[in-house]
Write a protein that holds these residues in place. Structure first.
Motif, PDB file in Angstrom:
ATOM      1  N   LEU A 219      54.374  11.439  56.916  1.00 52.50           N
ATOM      2  CA  LEU A 219      53.830  12.690  56.029  1.00 52.50           C
ATOM      3  C   LEU A 219      52.192  11.682  55.190  1.00 52.50           C
ATOM      4  O   LEU A 219      52.677  10.710  54.823  1.00 52.50           O
ATOM      5  N   LEU A 220      51.252  12.238  54.103  1.00 58.07           N
ATOM      6  CA  LEU A 220      50.171  11.800  54.451  1.00 58.07           C
ATOM      7  C   LEU A 220      50.275  12.134  52.926  1.00 58.07           C
ATOM      8  O   LEU A 220      50.025  13.673  52.419  1.00 58.07           O
ATOM      9  N   TRP A 221      49.951  11.192  51.615  1.00 60.25           N
ATOM     10  CA  TRP A 221      50.233  11.555  50.897  1.00 60.25           C
ATOM     11  C   TRP A 221      48.719  11.207  49.520  1.00 60.25           C
ATOM     12  O   TRP A 221      48.301  10.188  50.044  1.00 60.25           O
ATOM     13  N   SER A 222      48.748  11.686  48.559  1.00 60.18           N
ATOM     14  CA  SER A 222      47.238  11.719  47.854  1.00 60.18           C
ATOM     15  C   SER A 222      48.069  10.319  46.329  1.00 60.18           C
ATOM     16  O   SER A 222      48.750  11.454  46.027  1.00 60.18           O
ATOM     17  N   MET A 223      47.560   9.274  46.478  1.00 56.19           N
ATOM     18  CA  MET A 223      47.933   8.342  45.579  1.00 56.19           C
ATOM     19  C   MET A 223      47.418   8.953  44.311  1.00 56.19           C
ATOM     20  O   MET A 223      48.026   8.081  43.507  1.00 56.19           O
TER      21      MET A 223
END
Length: 402
Positions: A219-223
């Motif tokens: 999973l790729l998340w926005s910081m």
């Protein structure tokens, strides 16, 4: 093809200095190793609830010593007035380790610690009971404990910009975001995984977070917004490790399917797959274990190499543009790996509670790569594609020229 004379050489092996008097399951493994960003300290979860903090570099006379033998030299170190090795008694099995970056100072301040009320360098440790203990590196003092996770804290990642934002990954299937500049306040809980979370990695530009769990996708998340950007789907088994390139332009994920996939994190495109093929001489095929299952992957500091540790008893080093390893070395029971921040060698941890240091290829980056790296630290893939430049140059800048 593997260049001659490039095989990693074992420089040193450190071993636990205390007898294995506990019989807990998973109590002796070195699940994590870490270098401080400036390369001045090395941390090692040596099993049995203990973390060793070791000043770096090791003295030449210490390179082949176990930690119990090294303890004899502590008095001499004190007399020299140098930084001293420390033992952190964590009270629980230690799974994850992470050093902070140097805290960012406010304008006009020379001491970065003044802005946050914390020491300049701290170490976070993820424990078996869900706690995260935060330590002052210079003194070895416990600063505070972070409570919230309901199960093992498997991995930790600090934001590289010195903001003291910490992300933790847990077997409770969540990631949590903490702000250590505000007394460890919990900022966000990220839910989306349905299995244990094994790994988390914040991108060097602090814009993204990648997490890997016992699932076939990462999973790729926005910081910035702490929302899910996308699922990276392509593996055939559990994803267990991930790392960003130093310019944030690439992301690699490693899986039990014996493959490393290289992604463009901005577009989600798969750029390359590195398949781990067992070497007959290094593998005992009498075992029914999936011998090529990957355990760990990491980028080299200049971004031209990858290191991987797999269950086939090999440490492999890969050049970015090639599909086969350029070097490999036999190692037993490897669990994790990490490059020294200035390059030149790799630290690996084992199931036996040992840590090993290996030579790694030193490379003089080409001017082309240095320019690409400099541009990609502030340009996304979409911004590069929008530039009025030739197509081949765009392909080079977006790592499409493999």
């Amino acid at each position: 093809m593997k260049p001659s004379g490039e095989e990693p050489v074992l420089l040193a092996e450190l071993k636990p200095g205390r007898p294995q008097r506990y019989d807990w399951k998973s109590s002796c493994e070195t699940w994590s190793v870490a270098f401080s960003p400036d390369g001045a300290w090395f941390a090692w979860s040596q099993g049995h609830c203990v973390v060793k903090l070791i000043p770096w570099p090791l003295e030449e006379a210490e390179l082949c010593m176990s930690s119990e033998r090294k303890s004899r030299g502590k008095a001499e170190a004190r007399s020299r007035g140098v930084a001293k090795e420390k033992t952190l008694e964590c009270g629980q099995i230690v799974w994850g380790l992470a050093f902070s970056a140097w805290p960012a100072a406010a304008e006009g301040e020379t001491d970065p610690a003044c802005t946050v009320g914390l020491p300049c360098l701290i170490l976070a440790t993820g424990l078996n009971d869900g706690q995260i203990k935060v330590w002052e590196v210079q003194t070895g003092h416990l600063l505070f404990s972070l409570l919230g996770h309901q199960d093992v804290v498997r991995d930790l990642s600090f934001a590289p910009n010195g903001s003291l934002i910490l992300v933790s990954a847990s077997r409770d299937k969540t990631l949590r975001v903490w702000d250590l500049s505000r007394d460890g306040r919990q900022v966000q809980v990220l839910s989306g995984h349905v299995q244990w979370v094994y790994c988390c990695s914040i991108s060097p530009d602090c814009s993204m977070l990648c997490s890997a769990a016992g699932e076939k996708s990462a999973l790729l998340w926005s910081m910035r917004s702490y929302t899910l950007i996308r699922r990276l789907e392509g593996h055939q088994s559990s994803v267990v490790s991930c790392d960003f390139s130093p310019d944030t332009a690439l992301l690699v994920t490693a899986s039990y399917d014996a493959c490393v996939i290289m992604w463009d994190p901005y577009t989600g495109e798969q750029l390359r797959t590195l398949r781990h093929v067992p070497l007959h001489s290094a593998v005992d095929y009498s075992s029914e274990v999936h011998t090529s299952s990957l355990r760990s992957v990491c980028f080299s500091p200049e971004g031209l190499y990858l290191a991987t540790v797999a269950d086939d008893r090999l440490l492999r080093i890969w050049a970015l543009e090639l599909r086969s390893p350029v070097a490999f070395a036999p190692m037993t029971n490897g669990l994790c790996c990490m490059y020294f921040p200035q390059g030149g060698f790799i630290a690996t941890g084992t199931r036996d509670g040992h840590v090993q240091f290996w030579t790694a290829p030193r490379v003089l980056s080409s001017l082309k790569h240095l320019c690409r790296k400099a541009l990609r630290t502030f340009l996304t893939t979409y911004q590069v594609l929008a530039l009025p430049i030739p197509r081949k140059l765009k392909e080079f800048l977006t790592y499409r020229t493999f």
